[in-house]
Design a protein around this motif. Structure first.
Motif, PDB file in Angstrom:
ATOM      1  N   PHE A 131     -51.772 -36.618 -15.302  1.00  0.00           N
ATOM      2  CA  PHE A 131     -51.489 -36.583 -13.867  1.00  0.00           C
ATOM      3  C   PHE A 131     -50.286 -35.683 -13.577  1.00  0.00           C
ATOM      4  O   PHE A 131     -50.280 -34.923 -12.595  1.00  0.00           O
ATOM      5  CB  PHE A 131     -51.230 -37.996 -13.358  1.00  0.00           C
ATOM      6  CG  PHE A 131     -51.005 -38.086 -11.882  1.00  0.00           C
ATOM      7  CD1 PHE A 131     -52.070 -38.048 -10.999  1.00  0.00           C
ATOM      8  CD2 PHE A 131     -49.722 -38.197 -11.362  1.00  0.00           C
ATOM      9  CE1 PHE A 131     -51.871 -38.123  -9.630  1.00  0.00           C
ATOM     10  CE2 PHE A 131     -49.513 -38.271 -10.000  1.00  0.00           C
ATOM     11  CZ  PHE A 131     -50.588 -38.232  -9.126  1.00  0.00           C
TER      12      PHE A 131
ATOM     13  N   SER B   9     -51.359 -32.177 -13.854  1.00  0.00           N
ATOM     14  CA  SER B   9     -52.095 -31.818 -12.641  1.00  0.00           C
ATOM     15  C   SER B   9     -51.142 -31.456 -11.503  1.00  0.00           C
ATOM     16  O   SER B   9     -51.382 -30.509 -10.745  1.00  0.00           O
ATOM     17  CB  SER B   9     -52.994 -32.981 -12.233  1.00  0.00           C
ATOM     18  OG  SER B   9     -53.654 -32.715 -11.021  1.00  0.00           O
TER      19      SER B   9
ATOM     20  N   PHE C 129     -59.077 -32.997 -10.188  1.00  0.00           N
ATOM     21  CA  PHE C 129     -58.007 -33.825  -9.640  1.00  0.00           C
ATOM     22  C   PHE C 129     -58.528 -35.199  -9.253  1.00  0.00           C
ATOM     23  O   PHE C 129     -57.835 -36.209  -9.437  1.00  0.00           O
ATOM     24  CB  PHE C 129     -57.390 -33.132  -8.419  1.00  0.00           C
ATOM     25  CG  PHE C 129     -56.292 -33.921  -7.762  1.00  0.00           C
ATOM     26  CD1 PHE C 129     -55.035 -33.988  -8.337  1.00  0.00           C
ATOM     27  CD2 PHE C 129     -56.515 -34.604  -6.575  1.00  0.00           C
ATOM     28  CE1 PHE C 129     -54.020 -34.721  -7.740  1.00  0.00           C
ATOM     29  CE2 PHE C 129     -55.507 -35.335  -5.977  1.00  0.00           C
ATOM     30  CZ  PHE C 129     -54.263 -35.388  -6.559  1.00  0.00           C
TER      31      PHE C 129
ATOM     32  N   VAL D 129     -58.900 -37.304 -12.470  1.00  0.00           N
ATOM     33  CA  VAL D 129     -57.588 -37.705 -12.996  1.00  0.00           C
ATOM     34  C   VAL D 129     -56.975 -38.789 -12.121  1.00  0.00           C
ATOM     35  O   VAL D 129     -56.433 -39.787 -12.621  1.00  0.00           O
ATOM     36  CB  VAL D 129     -56.662 -36.476 -13.091  1.00  0.00           C
ATOM     37  CG1 VAL D 129     -55.231 -36.896 -13.413  1.00  0.00           C
ATOM     38  CG2 VAL D 129     -57.168 -35.505 -14.145  1.00  0.00           C
ATOM     39  N   GLN D 130     -57.061 -38.626 -10.797  1.00  0.00           N
ATOM     40  CA  GLN D 130     -56.502 -39.612  -9.873  1.00  0.00           C
ATOM     41  C   GLN D 130     -57.227 -40.955  -9.994  1.00  0.00           C
ATOM     42  O   GLN D 130     -56.590 -42.016 -10.051  1.00  0.00           O
ATOM     43  CB  GLN D 130     -56.612 -39.088  -8.437  1.00  0.00           C
ATOM     44  CG  GLN D 130     -56.020 -39.994  -7.387  1.00  0.00           C
ATOM     45  CD  GLN D 130     -54.555 -39.722  -7.133  1.00  0.00           C
ATOM     46  OE1 GLN D 130     -53.907 -39.045  -7.914  1.00  0.00           O
ATOM     47  NE2 GLN D 130     -54.032 -40.252  -6.044  1.00  0.00           N
TER      48      GLN D 130
ATOM     49  N   LEU E 238     -56.272 -42.753 -13.290  1.00  0.00           N
ATOM     50  CA  LEU E 238     -54.954 -43.384 -13.219  1.00  0.00           C
ATOM     51  C   LEU E 238     -54.994 -44.624 -12.323  1.00  0.00           C
ATOM     52  O   LEU E 238     -54.424 -45.669 -12.673  1.00  0.00           O
ATOM     53  CB  LEU E 238     -53.934 -42.382 -12.699  1.00  0.00           C
ATOM     54  CG  LEU E 238     -52.499 -42.897 -12.524  1.00  0.00           C
ATOM     55  CD1 LEU E 238     -51.928 -43.345 -13.859  1.00  0.00           C
ATOM     56  CD2 LEU E 238     -51.605 -41.830 -11.902  1.00  0.00           C
TER      57      LEU E 238
ATOM     58  N   TRP F  72     -54.642 -41.461  -1.228  1.00  0.00           N
ATOM     59  CA  TRP F  72     -55.710 -40.587  -1.705  1.00  0.00           C
ATOM     60  C   TRP F  72     -57.021 -40.849  -0.970  1.00  0.00           C
ATOM     61  O   TRP F  72     -57.660 -39.919  -0.485  1.00  0.00           O
ATOM     62  CB  TRP F  72     -55.903 -40.773  -3.210  1.00  0.00           C
ATOM     63  CG  TRP F  72     -56.808 -39.746  -3.801  1.00  0.00           C
ATOM     64  CD1 TRP F  72     -56.556 -38.410  -3.939  1.00  0.00           C
ATOM     65  CD2 TRP F  72     -58.129 -39.965  -4.316  1.00  0.00           C
ATOM     66  NE1 TRP F  72     -57.628 -37.781  -4.510  1.00  0.00           N
ATOM     67  CE2 TRP F  72     -58.612 -38.712  -4.758  1.00  0.00           C
ATOM     68  CE3 TRP F  72     -58.933 -41.081  -4.453  1.00  0.00           C
ATOM     69  CZ2 TRP F  72     -59.867 -38.547  -5.319  1.00  0.00           C
ATOM     70  CZ3 TRP F  72     -60.186 -40.924  -5.025  1.00  0.00           C
ATOM     71  CH2 TRP F  72     -60.646 -39.670  -5.445  1.00  0.00           C
TER      72      TRP F  72
END
Length: 403
Positions: A86, A89, A121, A124-125, A128, A165
């Protein structure tokens, strides 16, 4: 002991490997697919996706808790790997301009220049957030005194990140171009698409306050002109500049030229002007006269000195600017407002910021640029932040009271 260390290394390596697989999978999808995440996640689908994601984390935590697999020892390497990827990124977004008009460097995929809207992205988001959600859900509710602090910190972080997000598709940023006398009921997106609003703004006046103008001696023979040598002048306080003694006799913030110099004027095309006196010891006679910084409509006026040198007046920099407007909404609101840069006006969930201004090149009319921002998910983000702050305070008090 060496065996334990090697096992620990392999476990940490597996955490980085899992995070790397997630990131590379998103990158492959970006390079292979023509669609982007924003083509699918649109309001209100983002709200359903957020609720489904949180519910999925809770159901998955129930399964993993029964098998006693998602423990601190097993989850820590995965979390470290996810955080590392992250951060990488975020580094991509910091070093590569995130704009469609960016200059693409050779050997770098173009998708990295729109990283926020990429599948990489998103993967990855989500990875996490999934680990963070499982960490919160799998935490034992009883038997530990630190559960309240732990849940406040981690649940607050989960709420702030996930709301920020998943709520990003509903974030709106519109530009409103205001001119005197016209009601504007719409804003323009970055893609130049007009969006109708439930309120209007009519500009009544545009106010600008300037810093005092700065002056400098320009020598064309030196071949260099440094703005760092510019100085501010005050009446009755002469200054030494480039070997000259410069005295400000009169300063007009808005003036127009006349046959005998400058005079005060309230016209839109008025410019700053100053009457100065310049002396150079006993080697040259005193010189005095009017100078002006000029603008896009009027050329600057300089005071010529010996050897081709000139005394210049630099354009004053704005210290504050604001739009005075009449705000009218469809709900019956009708009031006067003053919109400033860091002091937004609020109406129906919108925040109105002063974003800029310009002068119309035809008639010198001031044009105000107001940015309208609406983010319905912002209260959830703030709630998550306050949860983390409250958890941090409890953690601090717990450490102070600890014997």
């Amino acid at each position: 002991m060496p065996t334990d260390e090697s096992d620990r290394f392999l476990t940490l390596l597996s955490g980085f490997l899992c995070a790397g697989i997630v990131a590379v999978s998103g990158l492959i999808l970006d390079l292979a697919a023509k669609t982007r995440l924003t083509d699918f996640v649109r309001p209100p689908m983002n709200r359903y996706a957020w609720a489904g994601f949180l519910g999925g984390c809770f159901l998955l935590s129930l399964i993993l808790k029964k098998k006693s697999w998602f423990t601190r020892e097993n989850s820590l390497p995965l979390v470290i790997g996810a955080i590392t990827v992250f951060i990488l990124s975020a580094v991509i977004q910091g070093f590569l301009p995130q704009t469609a008009a960016a200059k693409v460097l050779p050997g770098i995929p173009t998708v990295l220049y729109s990283h926020l809207n990429s599948w990489m992205f998103a993967f990855v988001q989500l990875y996490l957030l999934l680990l963070l959600g499982l960490t919160v859900s799998c935490r034992p509710r009883r038997g530990r005194k630190g559960n309240a602090v732990f849940l406040l910190l981690h649940a607050g972080l989960l709420l702030a990140l996930s709301a920020g997000w998943f709520g990003s598709p509903e974030l709106q940023r519109l530009r409103m171009t205001l001119r005197p006398g016209n009601h504007i009921w719409y804003g323009v997106t970055a893609e130049r698409r007009e969006v109708e609003l439930d309120f209007s703004l009519r500009m009544l006046d545009f106010v600008i306050a300037y810093h005092p103008a700065r002056f400098m001696i320009h020598d064309p023979q030196s071949g260099a002109e440094s703005m760092r040598n510019a100085r501010m002048l005050e009446p009755d306080r002469p200054l030494e500049m480039g070997g000259y003694t410069v005295e400000l006799q009169e300063y007009l913030e808005k003036a127009l030229p006349t046959a005998s110099g400058f005079k005060v004027s309230a016209a839109r095309n008025a410019v700053p002007a100053a009457r100065v006196k310049v002396s150079y010891g006993n080697h040259a006679p005193e010189r005095s006269g009017w100078i002006s910084s000029g603008d896009s409509f009027r050329p600057p006026v300089e005071l010529r000195l010996e050897g081709g040198r000139q005394l210049l007046m630099l354009p004053p920099q704005p210290r504050m600017y604001a739009t005075r407007a009449q705000l009218v909404s469809k709900q019956g609101v009708n009031r006067r407002v003053e919109i400033r840069v860091n002091d937004p006006e609020k109406i129906n969930g919108w925040y109105l910021y002063q974003a800029g201004y310009r002068q119309n090149p035809k008639d010198a009319e001031m044009v105000s640029i107001v940015e309208a921002v609406r983010d319905p998910w912002l209260p959830l983000v703030y709630a998550g932040i306050f949860m983390m702050l409250f958890g941090a305070v409890l953690m601090f008090l717990k450490g102070v009271n600890k014997p």
